[in-house]
Every structure is written in structure tokens, then in C-alpha cells.
Design a protein around this motif. Structure first.
Motif, PDB file in Angstrom:
ATOM      1  N   ALA A  40       4.069  -6.497  19.255  1.00  0.00           N
ATOM      2  CA  ALA A  40       4.178  -7.902  18.837  1.00  0.00           C
ATOM      3  C   ALA A  40       4.337  -7.995  17.320  1.00  0.00           C
ATOM      4  N   ALA A  41       3.564  -7.208  16.574  1.00  0.00           N
ATOM      5  CA  ALA A  41       3.661  -7.225  15.112  1.00  0.00           C
ATOM      6  C   ALA A  41       5.034  -6.733  14.661  1.00  0.00           C
ATOM      7  N   ARG A  42       5.539  -5.681  15.315  1.00  0.00           N
ATOM      8  CA  ARG A  42       6.855  -5.141  14.974  1.00  0.00           C
ATOM      9  C   ARG A  42       7.949  -6.169  15.230  1.00  0.00           C
ATOM     10  N   LEU A  43       7.883  -6.839  16.372  1.00  0.00           N
ATOM     11  CA  LEU A  43       8.892  -7.855  16.694  1.00  0.00           C
ATOM     12  C   LEU A  43       8.810  -9.048  15.763  1.00  0.00           C
ATOM     13  N   ASP A  44       7.587  -9.436  15.372  1.00  0.00           N
ATOM     14  CA  ASP A  44       7.430 -10.524  14.398  1.00  0.00           C
ATOM     15  C   ASP A  44       8.074 -10.155  13.064  1.00  0.00           C
ATOM     16  N   ALA A  45       7.837  -8.920  12.614  1.00  0.00           N
ATOM     17  CA  ALA A  45       8.432  -8.469  11.356  1.00  0.00           C
ATOM     18  C   ALA A  45       9.956  -8.458  11.459  1.00  0.00           C
ATOM     19  N   ALA A  46      10.483  -8.000  12.588  1.00  0.00           N
ATOM     20  CA  ALA A  46      11.938  -7.969  12.785  1.00  0.00           C
ATOM     21  C   ALA A  46      12.513  -9.389  12.761  1.00  0.00           C
ATOM     22  N   ARG A  47      11.807 -10.328  13.411  1.00  0.00           N
ATOM     23  CA  ARG A  47      12.271 -11.727  13.396  1.00  0.00           C
ATOM     24  C   ARG A  47      12.285 -12.281  11.977  1.00  0.00           C
ATOM     25  N   ASP A  48      11.253 -11.963  11.200  1.00  0.00           N
ATOM     26  CA  ASP A  48      11.189 -12.440   9.812  1.00  0.00           C
ATOM     27  C   ASP A  48      12.351 -11.878   8.995  1.00  0.00           C
ATOM     28  N   ILE A  49      12.643 -10.607   9.192  1.00  0.00           N
ATOM     29  CA  ILE A  49      13.749  -9.977   8.455  1.00  0.00           C
ATOM     30  C   ILE A  49      15.076 -10.609   8.846  1.00  0.00           C
ATOM     31  N   LEU A  50      15.279 -10.844  10.132  1.00  0.00           N
ATOM     32  CA  LEU A  50      16.533 -11.466  10.579  1.00  0.00           C
ATOM     33  C   LEU A  50      16.650 -12.906  10.096  1.00  0.00           C
ATOM     34  N   ALA A  51      15.525 -13.605   9.991  1.00  0.00           N
ATOM     35  CA  ALA A  51      15.559 -14.974   9.469  1.00  0.00           C
ATOM     36  C   ALA A  51      15.932 -14.974   7.986  1.00  0.00           C
ATOM     37  N   GLU A  52      15.435 -13.981   7.266  1.00  0.00           N
ATOM     38  CA  GLU A  52      15.722 -13.895   5.835  1.00  0.00           C
ATOM     39  C   GLU A  52      17.123 -13.349   5.560  1.00  0.00           C
ATOM     40  N   PHE A  53      17.603 -12.460   6.425  1.00  0.00           N
ATOM     41  CA  PHE A  53      18.920 -11.830   6.253  1.00  0.00           C
ATOM     42  C   PHE A  53      19.746 -12.019   7.522  1.00  0.00           C
ATOM     43  N   PRO A  54      20.259 -13.220   7.758  1.00  0.00           N
ATOM     44  CA  PRO A  54      20.985 -13.479   9.016  1.00  0.00           C
ATOM     45  C   PRO A  54      22.261 -12.650   9.181  1.00  0.00           C
ATOM     46  N   ASP A  55      22.802 -12.117   8.097  1.00  0.00           N
ATOM     47  CA  ASP A  55      24.021 -11.301   8.190  1.00  0.00           C
ATOM     48  C   ASP A  55      23.723  -9.837   8.480  1.00  0.00           C
ATOM     49  N   LEU A  56      22.453  -9.477   8.611  1.00  0.00           N
ATOM     50  CA  LEU A  56      22.091  -8.079   8.823  1.00  0.00           C
ATOM     51  C   LEU A  56      22.764  -7.462  10.049  1.00  0.00           C
ATOM     52  N   PRO A  57      22.791  -8.115  11.210  1.00  0.00           N
ATOM     53  CA  PRO A  57      23.473  -7.488  12.359  1.00  0.00           C
ATOM     54  C   PRO A  57      24.950  -7.190  12.086  1.00  0.00           C
ATOM     55  N   ASP A  58      25.634  -8.110  11.405  1.00  0.00           N
ATOM     56  CA  ASP A  58      27.045  -7.869  11.075  1.00  0.00           C
ATOM     57  C   ASP A  58      27.182  -6.722  10.086  1.00  0.00           C
ATOM     58  N   ASP A  59      26.276  -6.666   9.101  1.00  0.00           N
ATOM     59  CA  ASP A  59      26.319  -5.581   8.125  1.00  0.00           C
ATOM     60  C   ASP A  59      26.070  -4.233   8.794  1.00  0.00           C
ATOM     61  N   VAL A  60      25.111  -4.192   9.705  1.00  0.00           N
ATOM     62  CA  VAL A  60      24.799  -2.952  10.418  1.00  0.00           C
ATOM     63  C   VAL A  60      25.995  -2.527  11.272  1.00  0.00           C
ATOM     64  N   SER A  61      26.621  -3.477  11.941  1.00  0.00           N
ATOM     65  CA  SER A  61      27.799  -3.166  12.754  1.00  0.00           C
ATOM     66  C   SER A  61      28.922  -2.615  11.890  1.00  0.00           C
TER      67      SER A  61
END
Length: 100
Positions: A40-61
Motif C-alpha cells: 500500500a505504501a509503495r502504491l501510494d508513493a507511485a501514485r504521488d510520483i505519477l501525479a507530480e510527473f504525469p508525463d513519466l509513462p510516456d518518457d519511460v516508453s
């Protein structure tokens, strides 16, 4: 050959991924033995990162596509399929077939 990401040398594949993502790989994939609370803590941190960096999935791709393109000969080092010589196919004996 040395690999650098943002001025830092990546000593291993995992370190390369971590430097490219800007986060530890385990944050996104988890680990084999994590409790529900850790998950749960890991998923919360991941959600926070994605909220702060919404382009991260595109950058990773984009990074993944560049790595695949740069290493395609090694990644797809496969042997060609052996084809049978063209010729007549043996006649099918017995059974029902297509209408004559």
C-alpha cells in the motif's frame, strides 16, 4: 563500454533503469516478499510520483523504445526458420475432403 545517465555512470542494468526512471525499479514492480502495508505504501508513493510527473509513462516508453532500437540486433538475434522446398504436397488418402 560505460553507460551514463544524467552524468552518472550506470554500473548494472538495474542501476541503468533506476537512473533512467529516476526511481527504484522496485517501486513500480514491487518485491517478492512485501506485506500488504508495504505494498500500500509503495502504491501510494507511485501514485504521488505519477501525479507530480504525469508525463513519466510516456518518457519511460520513449526510453524503452530507444534502448530497444539501439540494441535490436542483439535482442532479436534469432535463427531464420528453415523452409521446406516447394513442391507437390502428398495426396491425402481416405477420409472426407473437399467436394470434388
Amino acid at each position: 563500454m560505460r553507460t551514463y545517465i544524467g552524468g552518472q555512470e550506470a554500473a548494472s542494468v538495474d542501476e541503468f533503469i533506476e537512473l533512467a526512471l529516476g526511481t527504484p525499479l522496485e517501486l513500480w514492480l514491487g518485491v517478492d516478499v512485501e506485506s500488504e502495508e508495504e505494498r500500500a505504501a509503495r502504491l501510494d508513493a507511485a501514485r504521488d510520483i505519477l501525479a507530480e510527473f504525469p508525463d513519466l509513462p510516456d518518457d519511460v516508453s520513449r526510453v524503452a523504445a530507444q534502448v530497444i532500437e539501439a540494441n535490436a540486433p542483439e535482442l532479436f538475434n534469432i535463427a531464420p526458420l528453415v523452409r521446406r522446398p516447394a513442391g507437390r504436397r502428398p495426396a491425402h488418402k481416405g477420409g472426407k475432403g473437399a467436394a470434388a
